[in-house]
Motif scaffolding. Structure first.
Motif, PDB file in Angstrom:
ATOM      1  N   ARG A  92       0.811  -1.213   0.000  1.00 51.30           N
ATOM      2  CA  ARG A  92       0.000   0.000   0.000  1.00 51.30           C
ATOM      3  C   ARG A  92       0.848   1.269   0.000  1.00 51.30           C
ATOM      4  O   ARG A  92       0.352   2.350  -0.334  1.00 51.30           O
ATOM      5  CB  ARG A  92      -0.942   0.012   1.209  1.00 51.30           C
ATOM      6  N   SER A  93       2.132   1.151   0.362  1.00 51.81           N
ATOM      7  CA  SER A  93       2.994   2.334   0.457  1.00 51.81           C
ATOM      8  C   SER A  93       4.411   2.009  -0.004  1.00 51.81           C
ATOM      9  O   SER A  93       5.351   1.979   0.786  1.00 51.81           O
ATOM     10  CB  SER A  93       3.018   2.862   1.899  1.00 51.81           C
ATOM     11  N   PRO A  94       4.596   1.776  -1.289  1.00 55.00           N
ATOM     12  CA  PRO A  94       5.949   1.479  -1.777  1.00 55.00           C
ATOM     13  C   PRO A  94       6.827   2.722  -1.785  1.00 55.00           C
ATOM     14  O   PRO A  94       6.339   3.842  -1.913  1.00 55.00           O
ATOM     15  CB  PRO A  94       5.702   0.966  -3.203  1.00 55.00           C
ATOM     16  N   ASN A  95       8.115   2.507  -1.654  1.00 56.91           N
ATOM     17  CA  ASN A  95       9.084   3.595  -1.770  1.00 56.91           C
ATOM     18  C   ASN A  95       9.120   4.056  -3.225  1.00 56.91           C
ATOM     19  O   ASN A  95       9.377   3.256  -4.122  1.00 56.91           O
ATOM     20  CB  ASN A  95      10.459   3.098  -1.325  1.00 56.91           C
ATOM     21  N   PRO A  96       8.884   5.334  -3.496  1.00 58.95           N
ATOM     22  CA  PRO A  96       8.796   5.771  -4.895  1.00 58.95           C
ATOM     23  C   PRO A  96      10.111   5.731  -5.647  1.00 58.95           C
ATOM     24  O   PRO A  96      10.122   5.634  -6.883  1.00 58.95           O
ATOM     25  CB  PRO A  96       8.278   7.210  -4.779  1.00 58.95           C
ATOM     26  N   ASP A  97      11.246   5.835  -4.931  1.00 61.51           N
ATOM     27  CA  ASP A  97      12.528   5.879  -5.636  1.00 61.51           C
ATOM     28  C   ASP A  97      13.615   5.028  -4.980  1.00 61.51           C
ATOM     29  O   ASP A  97      14.761   5.037  -5.434  1.00 61.51           O
ATOM     30  CB  ASP A  97      13.016   7.326  -5.769  1.00 61.51           C
ATOM     31  N   GLY A  98      13.294   4.314  -3.921  1.00 63.45           N
ATOM     32  CA  GLY A  98      14.268   3.449  -3.272  1.00 63.45           C
ATOM     33  C   GLY A  98      15.275   4.165  -2.404  1.00 63.45           C
ATOM     34  O   GLY A  98      16.219   3.536  -1.914  1.00 63.45           O
ATOM     35  N   THR A  99      15.090   5.457  -2.164  1.00 63.26           N
ATOM     36  CA  THR A  99      16.056   6.222  -1.387  1.00 63.26           C
ATOM     37  C   THR A  99      15.638   6.308   0.078  1.00 63.26           C
ATOM     38  O   THR A  99      14.487   6.052   0.441  1.00 63.26           O
ATOM     39  CB  THR A  99      16.199   7.649  -1.931  1.00 63.26           C
TER      40      THR A  99
END
Length: 440
Positions: A92-99
């Motif tokens: 439901r809340s993935p990291n948008p850029d992996g940072t």
């Protein structure tokens, strides 16, 4: 119960024959081979290890025998740094850029929108069932402790700790930014929550704010006044100017702190000039601080830039710390949340991947301590060793050496708790679908 390779004797007393066990995890003086593995027999009675002996020395008459054919056995393992309250929110809340900034922002928004008692309990229990099936004996989790969440997560945690007693020993430490320690009302709420629901642990995330030393003094004084141990998130960055680890060591020495201190991450230590690294490590040792590296999560987050290959591994200077006499360990950290999209709270996986990432091979024969004896000592729990009189809590594998153990995930391992094999069926992610909204 049928195990991954045989049927355990259905008797109150039985023998496990021909195990290979890391000698560093045995209480007793038994010779090891060139890989640090001792070949032993065990007798188990009424759920406890009765005797440990070199292979072939034990007299007959210990009841039925299961021959493990040289398979590696480990004690159930100890995960000293996790985030059970964050676990499994990725759908439901993935990291948008992996940072790292992306993770902070995403988790903050999800916490504000979704972290009810029901949500936190369901995800934490799911994680505990997973860790138990993999063979974990003890877990320390950090609990986000800001605003209204203090009154939500801590009572849930206390309920789960009671429910899981006898299966997994649980501890919790509060998690908030060092600047929040400067707010007397916040500190009052934190100390009250730890007293009411916690395990005598206090901590925060440290970073190089101008008031860091004052914030640390507040935390150390609160710990001393209440008899708390301390657990910090430290320098989780690739900026060499991040040296809050040294400030923590200075504070510990300044306050003559006698409790346990565990510092996690400590990533920037590996990027210091050699003379600075040596100075900081010497202070860490003098202050009695232990360090846990989180290789899977930090390899995921650190040095991530879009379109650029990462240049470093993001892990603590574990070899140098260990060589200086600092207790060192590795742990799971985050699980399927914006700080780490993967993971399963499987310390066999953490040891396997940590060995590769940190190059623990070819550098001593006692690194199995890092997920067993050493974190157990840091947490003050009885686990992580194979000893006469201890509960027969074991992980049994078919692997006969380290390369066999680390080349496969050991999905067919058998986990014993008090001498009995547990159900290793992992919970289905679909159990959490109702918490994920439209995500799947």
């Amino acid at each position: 119960m049928t195990t991954g390779f045989a049927r355990l004797p259905d008797a109150p007393a039985f023998r496990l024959a021909d195990l290979r066990v890391p000698a560093c995890l045995i209480d007793g003086d038994i010779a090891a081979d060139r890989n640090g593995l001792a070949r032993i027999d065990l007798t188990i009675a009424d759920g406890r290890i009765e005797t440990i002996a070199p292979i072939g020395v034990m007299a007959a008459g210990a009841g039925p025998t299961l021959d493990l054919d040289g398979g590696i056995a480990l004690p159930r393992l100890v995960d000293c740094h996790t985030h059970l309250d964050k676990g499994h929110i990725w759908p439901r809340s993935p990291n948008p850029d992996g940072t790292f900034p992306g993770a902070l922002k995403t988790v903050g928004a999800d916490r504000e929108a979704n972290w009810s008692a029901e949500d936190v309990r369901a995800r934490m229990d799911f994680s505990l069932r997973t860790a138990f099936a993999h063979g974990t004996a003890a877990i320390r989790t950090h609990l986000d402790s800001l605003g209204k969440q203090i009154g939500i997560s801590w009572p849930v945690y206390a309920e789960l700790r009671s429910e899981w007693a006898g299966r997994i020993a649980l501890q919790a430490s509060p998690l908030f930014g060092a600047d929040a320690a400067l707010d007397p009302s916040h500190m009052q709420a934190i100390v009250a929550a730890v007293k009411a629901h916690g395990d005598g642990l206090l901590g925060c995330v440290t970073y190089m704010i101008p008031e860091l030393d004052r914030a640390l003094d507040i935390l150390f004084r609160a710990a001393i006044e209440n008899g708390f141990d301390l657990d910090f998130h430290v320098d989780e960055t690739n900026d060499p100017a991040a040296r809050s680890l040294e400030h923590i060591a200075d504070a510990a020495l300044r306050h003559r702190f006698e409790g346990r201190i565990l510092c996690g991450h400590c990533c920037s230590l590996a990027l210091q000039a050699p003379e600075d690294e040596a100075r900081i490590i010497a202070k860490v040792r003098e202050a009695g601080i232990a360090v846990v590296s989180l290789p899977l999560c930090n390899m995921y987050l650190q040095d991530r830039q879009q379109g650029r290959t990462p240049r470093w591994r993001g892990v603590a200077a574990l070899h140098e710390l260990k060589a200086a006499g600092v207790p060192v360990m590795i742990a799971s950290d985050n699980t399927r949340d914006p700080f780490y999209a993967y993971g399963d709270l499987d310390l066999v996986e953490v040891l396997r991947e940590g060995t590769r990432i940190l190059q623990l091979d070819h550098s001593g024969l006692d690194w199995a301590n890092a997920v067993a004896r050493t974190p157990a000592q840091a947490m003050g729990v009885e686990a992580g060793v194979i000893a006469a009189g201890a509960p027969a809590d074991l992980i049994l594998t078919r692997a006969r050496g380290w390369t066999e153990l680390f080349s496969r995930p050991q999905a067919d391992r058998t986990v014993l708790v008090s001498g009995r094999a547990v159900d290793r069926t992992l919970p289905d992610y679909r159990e959490l679908d109702h918490l994920m909204g439209q995500a799947s």
